[in-house]
Design a protein around this motif. Structure first.
Motif, PDB file in Angstrom:
ATOM      1  N   GLY B 100      18.702  -3.674   1.016  1.00  0.00           N
ATOM      2  CA  GLY B 100      18.629  -5.076   1.410  1.00  0.00           C
ATOM      3  C   GLY B 100      18.749  -5.791   0.385  1.00  0.00           C
ATOM      4  N   PHE B 101      18.723  -7.109   0.387  1.00  0.00           N
ATOM      5  CA  PHE B 101      18.446  -8.290  -0.226  1.00  0.00           C
ATOM      6  C   PHE B 101      18.259  -9.540  -1.119  1.00  0.00           C
ATOM      7  N   ARG B 102      18.227 -10.029  -1.794  1.00  0.00           N
ATOM      8  CA  ARG B 102      17.184 -10.678  -2.452  1.00  0.00           C
ATOM      9  C   ARG B 102      17.986 -11.978  -2.168  1.00  0.00           C
ATOM     10  N   LEU B 103      17.489 -13.214  -1.322  1.00  0.00           N
ATOM     11  CA  LEU B 103      18.507 -14.149  -1.924  1.00  0.00           C
ATOM     12  C   LEU B 103      17.697 -15.554  -2.087  1.00  0.00           C
ATOM     13  N   THR B 104      17.911 -16.291  -2.725  1.00  0.00           N
ATOM     14  CA  THR B 104      17.469 -17.710  -3.706  1.00  0.00           C
ATOM     15  C   THR B 104      18.242 -18.731  -3.561  1.00  0.00           C
ATOM     16  N   THR B 105      17.491 -20.208  -3.285  1.00  0.00           N
ATOM     17  CA  THR B 105      17.944 -21.750  -2.755  1.00  0.00           C
ATOM     18  C   THR B 105      17.475 -22.337  -3.841  1.00  0.00           C
ATOM     19  N   ASP B 106      18.122 -23.466  -3.594  1.00  0.00           N
ATOM     20  CA  ASP B 106      18.540 -24.065  -4.802  1.00  0.00           C
ATOM     21  C   ASP B 106      16.597 -24.565  -5.088  1.00  0.00           C
TER      22      ASP B 106
END
Lengths: 106, 343
Positions: B100-106
């Motif tokens: 799986g993945f971890r995404l981070t926004t600005d």
């Protein structure tokens, strides 16, 4: 059918043949003329197909309509001869048209 | 900055027509999605570039505008309850140890998910940067393309350039805090809402705002500190305009942005995919719509819809590794109709 000359800022010239009914932008893109990004694909929504129409041809190409004039606000170094090439329709009357590509587009 | 962590099945990057339809196709196979977009509303290019322009090649619709298509898609995907996160851009994508993945926004929002669907079109819409020599050294110090905090402009000499809604809105909003505010535009007419234009001219009359005609040609200053700009007036003459801060508002352009740093193979700023699953070089990361490339690729909305359908089949394998997916039609499947809320 019209022959259109595109002049780059460094003086390089390219003459292309364009069919009546297409736009000057389409003629540029079809012939891979550098400096015409046409990001929005001709929807008059981005101002990245900005050209300067040669003085001798300004009358024949006409004045920008309201929407185009508004969109020119998004272009860089706008001059009285500025047009968006996606809004100039090719016709026999424009055979010999000369346009210059700005030094810088956004 | 928020430290919120959202756990979900799928994150869709991009809320254009293809990203929206991906919600539908994923929803049919029970995959819950969150959608992130840098714009402040759904529709992507359809909303930003041609909301009023006709589209003639969406099957079944003789003609539809970009905005109508967006509205219809939003209606169509409603049953799946996708959550939207607007006005933010995914900055980083990290692989998690257990898959799986971890995404981070600005904005600091974090998402953990099993699959990522990149439907970012031509990239994220970012403010246009005027091609002025040396502008880079002033960016984020004296030249700003957006206003994050009004307080940062308190007591400063501010120059706003442009004639659209952003230019006018910020003229009106910054005027009360700025030491001086000058609006520079190439002509007397404005694209912005007439009410804001009127308010601006009222302020000009009362001496709160200075309005000048012209276009910026040069920046002057040192070490990122702007002191003045050269302006070309409409009659061809030039003048110097003193200012500490410049805010140019020339609309938006599409830039690939951080996607390039996510460790996915790129080809000329596009993401190569296979045409069975529309998966990128990275397992579990899909790319659909204008951002992908494969032999014969056409950048059409209808192609993106097809890609979304096939992507969802493979995404199902990752989200439900032990479940067999049986292909069904919405016309006849009662379980699909239940998901759509029509049964």
């Amino acid at each position: 059918m019209a022959r259109i000359t595109f002049i780059q800022n460094d003086g390089t010239e390219r003459v292309v043949e364009a069919e009546s009914g297409m736009t000057v932008m389409e003629a540029a893109v079809k012939n891979s003329i550098p400096g015409i990004a046409a990001e929005c694909g001709g929807a008059c929504a981005c101002a990245t197909c900005h050209v300067y129409v040669d003085d001798a041809w300004r009358q024949a190409t006409g004045q920008p309509e309201q929407m185009e004039e508004d969109m020119l606000d998004f272009a860089f170094d706008v001059r009285p001869s500025s047009r968006l090439s996606c809004q100039i329709k090719v016709s026999d009357a424009l055979d010999g048209l000369v346009v210059r590509i700005p030094d810088k587009q956004f | 900055m928020s430290d919120e962590l959202i756990k979900t099945d799928a994150v869709i990057v991009g809320a254009g027509p293809v990203g929206l339809f991906a919600v539908f196709e994923l929803g049919l196979v029970d995959i819950k999605a969150h959608v992130i977009d840098n714009l402040d509303r759904p529709g992507g290019q359809c909303a930003e570039l041609y909301p009023e322009k006709p589209i003639y090649d969406v099957p079944g619709l003789t003609v539809v505008t970009g905005q109508e298509l967006t509205d219809r898609l939003m209606e169509q995907i409603k049953p799946f309850g996708a959550e939207f996160h607007f006005s933010q851009r995914v900055e980083s994508l990290d692989r998690l140890d257990g898959g799986g993945f971890r995404l981070t926004t600005d904005l600091g929002k974090k998402f953990e998910c099993k699959v990522v669907v990149i439907a970012a079109g031509g990239g994220s819409f970012t403010p246009k940067r005027p091609p002025l020599p040396g502008i880079e050294q002033y960016e984020d110090k004296s030249v700003f393309y957006s206003v994050r905090k009004i307080e940062n402009f308190r007591g400063r000499d501010v120059l706003i350039v442009g004639g659209g809604d952003s230019a006018l809105d910020w003229t009106l909003n910054l005027q009360p805090v700025a030491k001086s505010l000058t609006l520079l535009h190439r002509r007397q007419e404005f694209r912005a809402a007439p009410a804001s234009v009127q308010k601006m001219f009222d302020l000009v009359e009362r001496g709160g705002v200075t309005f000048k005609l012209g276009q910026v040609t040069e920046l002057h200053g040192q070490g990122g500190k702007l002191t003045s700009v050269t302006v070309k007036a409409s009659d061809g003459s030039s003048f110097e305009q003193k200012t500490e801060v410049m805010l140019p508002f020339f609309g938006l352009t599409m830039k690939l942005g951080p996607v390039a740093n996510w460790g996915i193979n790129l080809h000329e700023n596009l993401l190569p995919v296979d045409t069975a699953k529309f998966e990128t070089s990275e397992k579990g990361i899909f790319a659909i719509g204008d951002i992908n490339t494969y032999p014969g690729k056409l950048k059409l909305i209808l192609s993106g819809f097809h890609e979304a359908a096939l992507m969802a089949q493979q995404a199902h394998h990752y989200v439900y590794p032990n479940k067999k997916l049986i292909f069904q039609y919405t016309t006849s499947s009662s379980s699909l109709q239940k998901k759509l809320g029509v049964k």
